[in-house]
Design a protein around this motif. Sequence first.
Motif, PDB file in Angstrom:
ATOM      1  N   ARG A   1       1.455 -37.369  59.948  1.00  0.00           N
ATOM      2  CA  ARG A   1       1.369 -37.978  58.611  1.00  0.00           C
ATOM      3  C   ARG A   1      -0.030 -38.523  58.338  1.00  0.00           C
ATOM      4  N   GLU A   2      -0.664 -39.078  59.353  1.00  0.00           N
ATOM      5  CA  GLU A   2      -1.956 -39.716  59.162  1.00  0.00           C
ATOM      6  C   GLU A   2      -3.119 -38.728  59.186  1.00  0.00           C
ATOM      7  N   GLN A   3      -3.010 -37.663  59.957  1.00  0.00           N
ATOM      8  CA  GLN A   3      -4.180 -36.826  60.218  1.00  0.00           C
ATOM      9  C   GLN A   3      -4.230 -35.529  59.429  1.00  0.00           C
ATOM     10  N   VAL A   4      -3.092 -34.969  59.070  1.00  0.00           N
ATOM     11  CA  VAL A   4      -3.094 -33.642  58.445  1.00  0.00           C
ATOM     12  C   VAL A   4      -3.563 -33.734  56.996  1.00  0.00           C
ATOM     13  N   VAL A   5      -4.459 -32.818  56.627  1.00  0.00           N
ATOM     14  CA  VAL A   5      -4.909 -32.686  55.244  1.00  0.00           C
ATOM     15  C   VAL A   5      -4.525 -31.297  54.751  1.00  0.00           C
ATOM     16  N   PHE A   6      -4.548 -31.110  53.436  1.00  0.00           N
ATOM     17  CA  PHE A   6      -4.023 -29.878  52.854  1.00  0.00           C
ATOM     18  C   PHE A   6      -5.097 -29.040  52.159  1.00  0.00           C
ATOM     19  N   ASN A   7      -6.353 -29.373  52.395  1.00  0.00           N
ATOM     20  CA  ASN A   7      -7.419 -28.641  51.724  1.00  0.00           C
ATOM     21  C   ASN A   7      -7.655 -27.282  52.362  1.00  0.00           C
ATOM     22  N   ARG A   8      -8.269 -26.391  51.585  1.00  0.00           N
ATOM     23  CA  ARG A   8      -8.657 -25.081  52.098  1.00  0.00           C
ATOM     24  C   ARG A   8     -10.011 -25.194  52.796  1.00  0.00           C
ATOM     25  N   VAL A   9     -10.205 -24.342  53.805  1.00  0.00           N
ATOM     26  CA  VAL A   9     -11.456 -24.374  54.561  1.00  0.00           C
ATOM     27  C   VAL A   9     -11.984 -22.960  54.735  1.00  0.00           C
ATOM     28  N   ALA A  10     -13.269 -22.872  55.071  1.00  0.00           N
ATOM     29  CA  ALA A  10     -13.862 -21.594  55.446  1.00  0.00           C
ATOM     30  C   ALA A  10     -13.520 -21.320  56.903  1.00  0.00           C
ATOM     31  N   ALA A  11     -12.993 -20.147  57.179  1.00  0.00           N
ATOM     32  CA  ALA A  11     -12.463 -19.866  58.508  1.00  0.00           C
ATOM     33  C   ALA A  11     -13.540 -19.662  59.563  1.00  0.00           C
ATOM     34  N   GLY A  12     -14.709 -19.209  59.213  1.00  0.00           N
ATOM     35  CA  GLY A  12     -15.729 -18.964  60.223  1.00  0.00           C
ATOM     36  C   GLY A  12     -15.564 -17.611  60.884  1.00  0.00           C
ATOM     37  N   THR A  13     -16.445 -17.313  61.838  1.00  0.00           N
ATOM     38  CA  THR A  13     -16.457 -15.982  62.440  1.00  0.00           C
ATOM     39  C   THR A  13     -16.216 -15.980  63.953  1.00  0.00           C
ATOM     40  N   ASP A  14     -16.430 -17.104  64.643  1.00  0.00           N
ATOM     41  CA  ASP A  14     -16.123 -17.130  66.071  1.00  0.00           C
ATOM     42  C   ASP A  14     -14.623 -17.322  66.270  1.00  0.00           C
ATOM     43  N   ALA A  15     -14.135 -17.037  67.475  1.00  0.00           N
ATOM     44  CA  ALA A  15     -12.688 -16.992  67.721  1.00  0.00           C
ATOM     45  C   ALA A  15     -11.991 -18.297  67.363  1.00  0.00           C
ATOM     46  N   GLU A  16     -12.547 -19.433  67.819  1.00  0.00           N
ATOM     47  CA  GLU A  16     -11.875 -20.704  67.540  1.00  0.00           C
ATOM     48  C   GLU A  16     -11.872 -21.012  66.048  1.00  0.00           C
ATOM     49  N   SER A  17     -12.976 -20.736  65.359  1.00  0.00           N
ATOM     50  CA  SER A  17     -13.030 -20.993  63.922  1.00  0.00           C
ATOM     51  C   SER A  17     -12.084 -20.076  63.154  1.00  0.00           C
ATOM     52  N   ILE A  18     -11.944 -18.838  63.610  1.00  0.00           N
ATOM     53  CA  ILE A  18     -11.012 -17.910  62.968  1.00  0.00           C
ATOM     54  C   ILE A  18      -9.592 -18.462  63.048  1.00  0.00           C
ATOM     55  N   ILE A  19      -9.187 -18.902  64.226  1.00  0.00           N
ATOM     56  CA  ILE A  19      -7.826 -19.397  64.402  1.00  0.00           C
ATOM     57  C   ILE A  19      -7.636 -20.733  63.702  1.00  0.00           C
ATOM     58  N   ARG A  20      -8.528 -21.683  63.945  1.00  0.00           N
ATOM     59  CA  ARG A  20      -8.373 -23.018  63.363  1.00  0.00           C
ATOM     60  C   ARG A  20      -8.405 -22.954  61.836  1.00  0.00           C
ATOM     61  N   GLY A  21      -9.349 -22.214  61.275  1.00  0.00           N
ATOM     62  CA  GLY A  21      -9.475 -22.139  59.830  1.00  0.00           C
ATOM     63  C   GLY A  21      -8.317 -21.438  59.168  1.00  0.00           C
ATOM     64  N   ASN A  22      -7.915 -20.299  59.708  1.00  0.00           N
ATOM     65  CA  ASN A  22      -6.835 -19.548  59.082  1.00  0.00           C
ATOM     66  C   ASN A  22      -5.481 -20.245  59.220  1.00  0.00           C
ATOM     67  N   LEU A  23      -5.229 -20.922  60.342  1.00  0.00           N
ATOM     68  CA  LEU A  23      -3.973 -21.662  60.472  1.00  0.00           C
ATOM     69  C   LEU A  23      -3.934 -22.850  59.510  1.00  0.00           C
ATOM     70  N   GLN A  24      -5.079 -23.507  59.315  1.00  0.00           N
ATOM     71  CA  GLN A  24      -5.141 -24.568  58.313  1.00  0.00           C
ATOM     72  C   GLN A  24      -4.817 -24.019  56.923  1.00  0.00           C
ATOM     73  N   ASN A  25      -5.398 -22.885  56.587  1.00  0.00           N
ATOM     74  CA  ASN A  25      -5.185 -22.321  55.252  1.00  0.00           C
ATOM     75  C   ASN A  25      -3.762 -21.805  55.055  1.00  0.00           C
ATOM     76  N   ILE A  26      -3.212 -21.159  56.071  1.00  0.00           N
ATOM     77  CA  ILE A  26      -1.867 -20.587  55.936  1.00  0.00           C
ATOM     78  C   ILE A  26      -0.804 -21.687  55.938  1.00  0.00           C
ATOM     79  N   TRP A  27      -0.866 -22.592  56.931  1.00  0.00           N
ATOM     80  CA  TRP A  27       0.178 -23.605  57.060  1.00  0.00           C
ATOM     81  C   TRP A  27       0.014 -24.746  56.059  1.00  0.00           C
TER      82      TRP A  27
END
Length: 361
Positions: free
Chosen positions: A198-224
Amino acid sequence: MNRLKYHHDSAPPSATQSNSKTPAMQGFDAEFTDLVDYILRITRRIWEGKQVGLCLDYYSADCPVYTLSGVTIGAAEVTQNTLATLASFPDRSLNAVNIICGGDAIDGFHSSHLISSHMTNLGDSDWGPATGREATILVVAHCILKNNQIVEEWLVRDNYSLAQQLGHDPHLVAQTWANKPISSRLANWRNAELERLREQVVFNRVAAGTDAESIIRGNLQNIWNAKMVGDVYQCYAVDACLHGVSGRQLRGQDAIARFYTDILGTLSDLRFSLDYSCQQPSDSANQCAGVELAARWTLSGVHTGSALYGPPTGATLFILGESHYHIVGGLIVEEWNIFDELSVLAEVYRARNAAMHLAAP
């Protein structure tokens, strides 16, 4: 130190040399060449070799183990739970599908151990009376390790599939589990995790990036969290595979997109958090091999939809999950997505029980 000098050792001698891709093993017994070797050898000794007392060596005295069905504390409880499991499934084996490592000696090494576990049900268990049937399920154990011991662990098993393969009705098992009160440890951990989300999650869209961690972190933020489910079509390969729980074997972007919409359509106010990730670097000599990445995640949501778990209960559901990704050319080509859906279903039935109790005259 030779911990098995006078005892049977089922783990074969290490067949690997120290690997530059895995962290140096500072503070660990000299026999272990790297973190993968440590995980493989202690797992083999404890489970297939049945030297269960080694849990007292390899787990710290205050190690918490978090699961959706309960929280244990310390090596003694881990030892007893392992013995109870072997009493129900004497031949249980834990075969590594993948082990992805991260961390360091100061803050703790991390291992994410994706396991295919085979077993025969010869004793009564939490799933019901012994059936004599065989089963194979996926498990992920994410451990933090310091000084030759596991000091914290998050564990997810496909318990729904296990119930099915043993010949039990998962809904009846979930109802049985729901009739038992949850422990104070589980309730406290669950409540703390819900507050964190409840305290930490935000709902904004982000740029996913191109390295593996950024791809996963960014796309999961955007999808979920941002509900941009269509981003599945830009982060998964056209013929991607998702190996899920409860019989989910999904191929292709449309099937994977439905996986997300089923959960998002069932749980309103869904809040997703990627809590930790680590990756196995690709071999510079073989870039086509891609990158292996492990992610531990949590989510919560209010059960207001009917796509999954039957008529809505209005209950807040909490899920602990672990995923392994194979990423090639910036696209997810294969994913293992594991969580304990049987415990989620038990929480739904627990909410139904509470509603019936309130409605009773």
